[in-house]
Design a protein around this motif. Structure first.
Motif, PDB file in Angstrom:
ATOM      1  N   GLN A 237      31.789  35.640  62.150  1.00  0.00           N
ATOM      2  CA  GLN A 237      32.396  35.420  60.839  1.00  0.00           C
ATOM      3  C   GLN A 237      32.959  36.717  60.287  1.00  0.00           C
ATOM      4  O   GLN A 237      32.573  37.812  60.706  1.00  0.00           O
ATOM      5  CB  GLN A 237      31.374  34.878  59.829  1.00  0.00           C
ATOM      6  CG  GLN A 237      30.962  33.440  60.024  1.00  0.00           C
ATOM      7  CD  GLN A 237      30.035  32.973  58.909  1.00  0.00           C
ATOM      8  OE1 GLN A 237      29.979  33.558  57.833  1.00  0.00           O
ATOM      9  NE2 GLN A 237      29.301  31.897  59.167  1.00  0.00           N
ATOM     10  N   ILE A 238      33.880  36.564  59.320  1.00  0.00           N
ATOM     11  CA  ILE A 238      34.359  37.704  58.551  1.00  0.00           C
ATOM     12  C   ILE A 238      34.259  37.366  57.077  1.00  0.00           C
ATOM     13  O   ILE A 238      34.224  36.187  56.690  1.00  0.00           O
ATOM     14  CB  ILE A 238      35.811  38.083  58.900  1.00  0.00           C
ATOM     15  CG1 ILE A 238      36.764  36.901  58.660  1.00  0.00           C
ATOM     16  CG2 ILE A 238      35.913  38.577  60.325  1.00  0.00           C
ATOM     17  CD1 ILE A 238      38.222  37.247  58.838  1.00  0.00           C
ATOM     18  N   LEU A 239      34.200  38.389  56.258  1.00  0.00           N
ATOM     19  CA  LEU A 239      34.258  38.225  54.816  1.00  0.00           C
ATOM     20  C   LEU A 239      35.607  38.768  54.374  1.00  0.00           C
ATOM     21  O   LEU A 239      35.861  39.966  54.440  1.00  0.00           O
ATOM     22  CB  LEU A 239      33.112  38.982  54.136  1.00  0.00           C
ATOM     23  CG  LEU A 239      33.000  38.834  52.620  1.00  0.00           C
ATOM     24  CD1 LEU A 239      32.760  37.379  52.242  1.00  0.00           C
ATOM     25  CD2 LEU A 239      31.881  39.701  52.077  1.00  0.00           C
ATOM     26  N   SER A 240      36.505  37.863  53.970  1.00  0.00           N
ATOM     27  CA  SER A 240      37.872  38.278  53.672  1.00  0.00           C
ATOM     28  C   SER A 240      38.523  37.283  52.740  1.00  0.00           C
ATOM     29  O   SER A 240      38.363  36.070  52.894  1.00  0.00           O
ATOM     30  CB  SER A 240      38.690  38.389  54.965  1.00  0.00           C
ATOM     31  OG  SER A 240      40.058  38.582  54.690  1.00  0.00           O
ATOM     32  N   ARG A 241      39.301  37.787  51.770  1.00  0.00           N
ATOM     33  CA  ARG A 241      40.038  36.911  50.866  1.00  0.00           C
ATOM     34  C   ARG A 241      41.346  36.453  51.501  1.00  0.00           C
ATOM     35  O   ARG A 241      41.889  35.416  51.132  1.00  0.00           O
ATOM     36  CB  ARG A 241      40.331  37.640  49.553  1.00  0.00           C
ATOM     37  CG  ARG A 241      39.072  37.946  48.749  1.00  0.00           C
ATOM     38  CD  ARG A 241      39.395  38.669  47.463  1.00  0.00           C
ATOM     39  NE  ARG A 241      38.189  38.924  46.680  1.00  0.00           N
ATOM     40  CZ  ARG A 241      38.173  39.598  45.532  1.00  0.00           C
ATOM     41  NH1 ARG A 241      39.310  40.073  45.036  1.00  0.00           N
ATOM     42  NH2 ARG A 241      37.047  39.799  44.886  1.00  0.00           N
ATOM     43  N   SER A 242      41.869  37.244  52.435  1.00  0.00           N
ATOM     44  CA  SER A 242      43.155  36.915  53.052  1.00  0.00           C
ATOM     45  C   SER A 242      43.016  36.097  54.326  1.00  0.00           C
ATOM     46  O   SER A 242      43.983  35.534  54.815  1.00  0.00           O
ATOM     47  CB  SER A 242      43.917  38.207  53.383  1.00  0.00           C
ATOM     48  OG  SER A 242      43.233  38.942  54.385  1.00  0.00           O
ATOM     49  N   GLY A 243      41.822  36.046  54.896  1.00  0.00           N
ATOM     50  CA  GLY A 243      41.606  35.353  56.161  1.00  0.00           C
ATOM     51  C   GLY A 243      41.705  36.258  57.355  1.00  0.00           C
ATOM     52  O   GLY A 243      41.392  35.866  58.476  1.00  0.00           O
ATOM     53  N   ALA A 244      42.156  37.507  57.143  1.00  0.00           N
ATOM     54  CA  ALA A 244      42.229  38.496  58.220  1.00  0.00           C
ATOM     55  C   ALA A 244      41.145  39.541  58.003  1.00  0.00           C
ATOM     56  O   ALA A 244      40.443  39.545  56.985  1.00  0.00           O
ATOM     57  CB  ALA A 244      43.604  39.142  58.256  1.00  0.00           C
ATOM     58  N   SER A 245      41.008  40.440  58.961  1.00  0.00           N
ATOM     59  CA  SER A 245      39.932  41.422  58.908  1.00  0.00           C
ATOM     60  C   SER A 245      40.043  42.315  57.679  1.00  0.00           C
ATOM     61  O   SER A 245      41.113  42.844  57.368  1.00  0.00           O
ATOM     62  CB  SER A 245      39.956  42.299  60.168  1.00  0.00           C
ATOM     63  OG  SER A 245      38.981  43.318  60.073  1.00  0.00           O
ATOM     64  N   ALA A 246      38.927  42.449  56.973  1.00  0.00           N
ATOM     65  CA  ALA A 246      38.866  43.337  55.825  1.00  0.00           C
ATOM     66  C   ALA A 246      37.776  44.377  56.018  1.00  0.00           C
ATOM     67  O   ALA A 246      37.332  45.007  55.070  1.00  0.00           O
ATOM     68  CB  ALA A 246      38.608  42.537  54.552  1.00  0.00           C
ATOM     69  N   GLY A 247      37.347  44.537  57.273  1.00  0.00           N
ATOM     70  CA  GLY A 247      36.336  45.536  57.562  1.00  0.00           C
ATOM     71  C   GLY A 247      34.913  45.069  57.351  1.00  0.00           C
ATOM     72  O   GLY A 247      33.990  45.871  57.386  1.00  0.00           O
ATOM     73  N   ILE A 248      34.732  43.770  57.111  1.00  0.00           N
ATOM     74  CA  ILE A 248      33.381  43.221  56.953  1.00  0.00           C
ATOM     75  C   ILE A 248      33.263  42.032  57.895  1.00  0.00           C
ATOM     76  O   ILE A 248      33.727  40.929  57.598  1.00  0.00           O
ATOM     77  CB  ILE A 248      33.095  42.787  55.509  1.00  0.00           C
ATOM     78  CG1 ILE A 248      33.273  43.970  54.546  1.00  0.00           C
ATOM     79  CG2 ILE A 248      31.688  42.227  55.391  1.00  0.00           C
ATOM     80  CD1 ILE A 248      33.080  43.621  53.094  1.00  0.00           C
ATOM     81  N   GLY A 249      32.668  42.263  59.036  1.00  0.00           N
ATOM     82  CA  GLY A 249      32.471  41.210  60.021  1.00  0.00           C
ATOM     83  C   GLY A 249      30.996  41.022  60.299  1.00  0.00           C
ATOM     84  O   GLY A 249      30.173  41.917  60.032  1.00  0.00           O
ATOM     85  N   PHE A 250      30.651  39.844  60.820  1.00  0.00           N
ATOM     86  CA  PHE A 250      29.248  39.523  61.075  1.00  0.00           C
ATOM     87  C   PHE A 250      29.078  39.031  62.507  1.00  0.00           C
ATOM     88  O   PHE A 250      29.940  38.329  63.044  1.00  0.00           O
ATOM     89  CB  PHE A 250      28.754  38.461  60.100  1.00  0.00           C
ATOM     90  CG  PHE A 250      28.859  38.860  58.654  1.00  0.00           C
ATOM     91  CD1 PHE A 250      28.000  39.809  58.126  1.00  0.00           C
ATOM     92  CD2 PHE A 250      29.818  38.303  57.832  1.00  0.00           C
ATOM     93  CE1 PHE A 250      28.096  40.188  56.795  1.00  0.00           C
ATOM     94  CE2 PHE A 250      29.928  38.667  56.502  1.00  0.00           C
ATOM     95  CZ  PHE A 250      29.068  39.617  55.979  1.00  0.00           C
ATOM     96  N   ALA A 251      27.949  39.394  63.093  1.00  0.00           N
ATOM     97  CA  ALA A 251      27.639  38.994  64.461  1.00  0.00           C
ATOM     98  C   ALA A 251      26.220  38.450  64.525  1.00  0.00           C
ATOM     99  O   ALA A 251      25.288  39.024  63.945  1.00  0.00           O
ATOM    100  CB  ALA A 251      27.783  40.175  65.422  1.00  0.00           C
ATOM    101  N   ILE A 252      26.055  37.326  65.227  1.00  0.00           N
ATOM    102  CA  ILE A 252      24.728  36.757  65.458  1.00  0.00           C
ATOM    103  C   ILE A 252      23.957  37.700  66.372  1.00  0.00           C
ATOM    104  O   ILE A 252      24.470  38.104  67.413  1.00  0.00           O
ATOM    105  CB  ILE A 252      24.841  35.373  66.106  1.00  0.00           C
ATOM    106  CG1 ILE A 252      25.615  34.421  65.191  1.00  0.00           C
ATOM    107  CG2 ILE A 252      23.470  34.793  66.418  1.00  0.00           C
ATOM    108  CD1 ILE A 252      26.011  33.139  65.855  1.00  0.00           C
ATOM    109  N   PRO A 253      22.740  38.076  66.038  1.00  0.00           N
ATOM    110  CA  PRO A 253      22.004  39.048  66.853  1.00  0.00           C
ATOM    111  C   PRO A 253      21.674  38.520  68.239  1.00  0.00           C
ATOM    112  O   PRO A 253      21.373  37.337  68.420  1.00  0.00           O
ATOM    113  CB  PRO A 253      20.728  39.301  66.030  1.00  0.00           C
ATOM    114  CG  PRO A 253      20.567  38.068  65.198  1.00  0.00           C
ATOM    115  CD  PRO A 253      21.959  37.600  64.879  1.00  0.00           C
TER     116      PRO A 253
END
Length: 379
Positions: A237-253
Motif C-alpha cells: 500500500q501507499i499513503l497518497s492523495r494523488s494515487g502516486a508515490s508520496a514517499g510513504i509506502g507500506f510492506a507486509i512483514p
C-alpha cells in the motif's frame, strides 16, 4: 582595353562598387574559416571525463538488483467469460508484481492484485508467459499464492530474511512493475516500524513496515529487500492523495509471510488459533454496549464441541422477542480486549494448541477460564 577595366566599368554600371564587393567576399571567407576552425576546436577540445570507481553503496545496489531481479515476476489479472455466441472473452482487470517462493512454481503476491479476476498470467524475467492458478488466498493479510508450471531453471526463489530485526534508517530496495514498467528498482530506508494498516476486508494488519522507497500502482505484491538482498516484506500500500508515490509506502512483514505461505500452499487457506466462537459485528449492538460503559467483544454463538464450549462460554440467545446477552470477552492472557480488532490481534500472536487464560464479563461480573486454542480457518 584592359579586361580588368572592362570588369570595373561593368560593376559601376550595375551600381555595385567593386571595392565593397571585394571586401564582402573577403570578410565572408574570413568568417567561414573562423567558424569552421571554432567548431573543430570545440569538438576536439571536449573529451569524455573518466567515470571513476562506483561507490560501495552503488555497487551494493547493483549487486542486489542483479541477483533479485530474476525472482520478481509481472502478474496480469483478467476477467474471462463468454459472449452471446459462447465465444471466450477476456477483459483486463489489473496488473501487479510478485516473486518466486520455491522451485515448485509458487508465486507470492497481494490478494488485491488478484481481486476481481478469474484468469492470471505470470511473466518471468526472460519474458516467458505462464498461465497461473490460484493456490491460496489470505485477505486478512492481503496475501495470495499462485502456481505456474515453468522449467526449474527459470524459477529462482528469493532469499528470506526476517522483519524482527529491522532498524529504522536501514537501507531497503523495492523491485516491481509500476505502471506496467517491468523490473523497476527504487531505493530508500525503513521509515518506521510497527505501523497498522487496513486490509481489503477491513481487518487490521499489524507490525507493518513503512518505507520511503518509491512504491506506485503496479508495485503491489513485489518484494521489499534489505541490503543483503533478503526478502523483508511485500510491498502492498501507499499513503497518497494523488494515487502516486508520496514517499510513504507500506510492506507486509516477511515474518507474517513465512507463517502463512506454507499453510496457503498446503491447505489453500490459513488455519489460525481460535476459540470456536462467532462474535458480534453489528455496529448498533456495539454502540448499545458502549452506551452502558461496556467494552469488549460480545459472543454471538459458541460452536458445539469447541474449546469455548468445553470451557463453558455462552453465546447470545433469543427468548421470545428478547435477547439474552452472551458472555463478553474482555481479556486474553492479561491483554485487554476492547473490540474485535483487539481480539483478532491477540489471537494472531498465539499458536494452535496453546493454553490461554480468557477473561469474560457475565451479568456484570468478570470471570476467568482457561482453554486450549484450536485451529480455525482465517477469513
Amino acid at each position: 582595353m584592359d579586361p580588368l577595366m572592362n570588369q570595373a566599368n561593368w560593376l559601376k554600371r550595375q551600381g555595385i562598387p567593386s571595392l565593397t564587393l571585394l571586401a564582402g567576399i573577403i570578410m565572408g571567407v574570413v568568417f567561414f574559416q573562423y567558424f569552421a576552425n571554432y567548431k573543430n576546436a570545440v569538438v576536439l577540445d571536449r573529451q569524455v571525463a573518466a567515470r571513476g570507481a562506483l561507490t560501495d553503496d552503488e555497487q551494493n545496489t547493483i549487486k542486489v538488483f542483479e541477483e533479485a531481479a530474476s525472482s520478481v515476476v509481472f502478474i496480469t489479472t483478467k476477467r474471462r467469460g463468454y459472449d452471446f455466441f459462447r465465444n471466450v472473452t477476456e477483459q483486463p482487470a489489473g496488473t501487479g508484481s510478485g516473486f518466486v517462493w520455491d522451485h515448485n512454481g509458487h508465486i507470492v503476491t497481494n490478494f488485491h492484485v488478484l481481486q476481481g479476476g478469474n484468469a492470471f498470467e505470470v511473466v518471468l524475467l526472460d519474458q516467458s508467459i505462464h498461465e497461473a492458478k490460484v493456490v491460496g488466498l489470505y485477505p486478512d493479510k492481503d496475501m495470495a499464492i499462485l502456481k505456474i508450471d515453468a522449467p526449474k531453471e527459470l524459477l529462482r526463489p528469493i532469499p528470506l530474511g526476517t522483519s524482527g530485526e529491522l532498524i529504522v534508517g536501514q537501507k531497503v530496495l523495492a523491485i516491481g512493475n509500476p505502471f506496467g514498467l517491468d523490473h523497476s528498482l527504487s531505493t530508500g530506508v525503513v521509515s518506521a516500524l510497527d505501523r497498522t494498516i487496513e486490509s481489503v476486508n477491513g481487518r487490521q494488519i499489524k507490525e507493518v513496515i513503512q518505507t520511503d522507497a518509491a512504491i506506485n500502482p503496479g508495485n503491489s505484491g513485489g518484494p521489499l529487500l534489505d541490503s543483503s538482498g533478503r526478502l523483508i516484506g511485500i510491498n502492498t500500500q501507499i499513503l497518497s492523495r494523488s494515487g502516486a508515490s508520496a514517499g510513504i509506502g507500506f510492506a507486509i512483514p516477511v515474518d507474517a509471510v513465512r507463517r502463512a505461505a506454507p499453510q496457503l500452499i498446503r491447505f489453500g487457506q490459513v488455519r489460525r488459533a481460535g476459540l470456536g466462537v462467532s462474535v458480534n459485528r453489528n455496529q448498533r449492538i456495539r454502540r448499545q454496549l458502549a452506551s452502558r460503559g461496556i467494552e469488549g467483544v460480545l459472543i454471538m454463538a459458541v460452536q458445539p464441541g469447541s474449546a469455548a464450549d468445553r470451557a463453558g462460554l455462552r453465546g447470545t440467545t433469543r427468548i421470545g422477542r428478547r435477547f439474552q446477552v452472551g458472555d463478553i470477552l474482555v481479556g486474553v492472557n492479561q491483554e485487554k480486549i476492547r473490540n474485535n480488532n483487539d481480539l483478532y490481534n491477540a489471537l494472531d500472536q498465539l499458536e494452535v494448541g496453546q493454553e490461554v487464560t480468557i477473561e469474560y464479563l457475565r451479568e456484570g461480573e468478570v470471570f476467568k477460564t482457561q482453554l486450549t486454542l484450536e485451529a480455525i480457518t482465517a477469513q
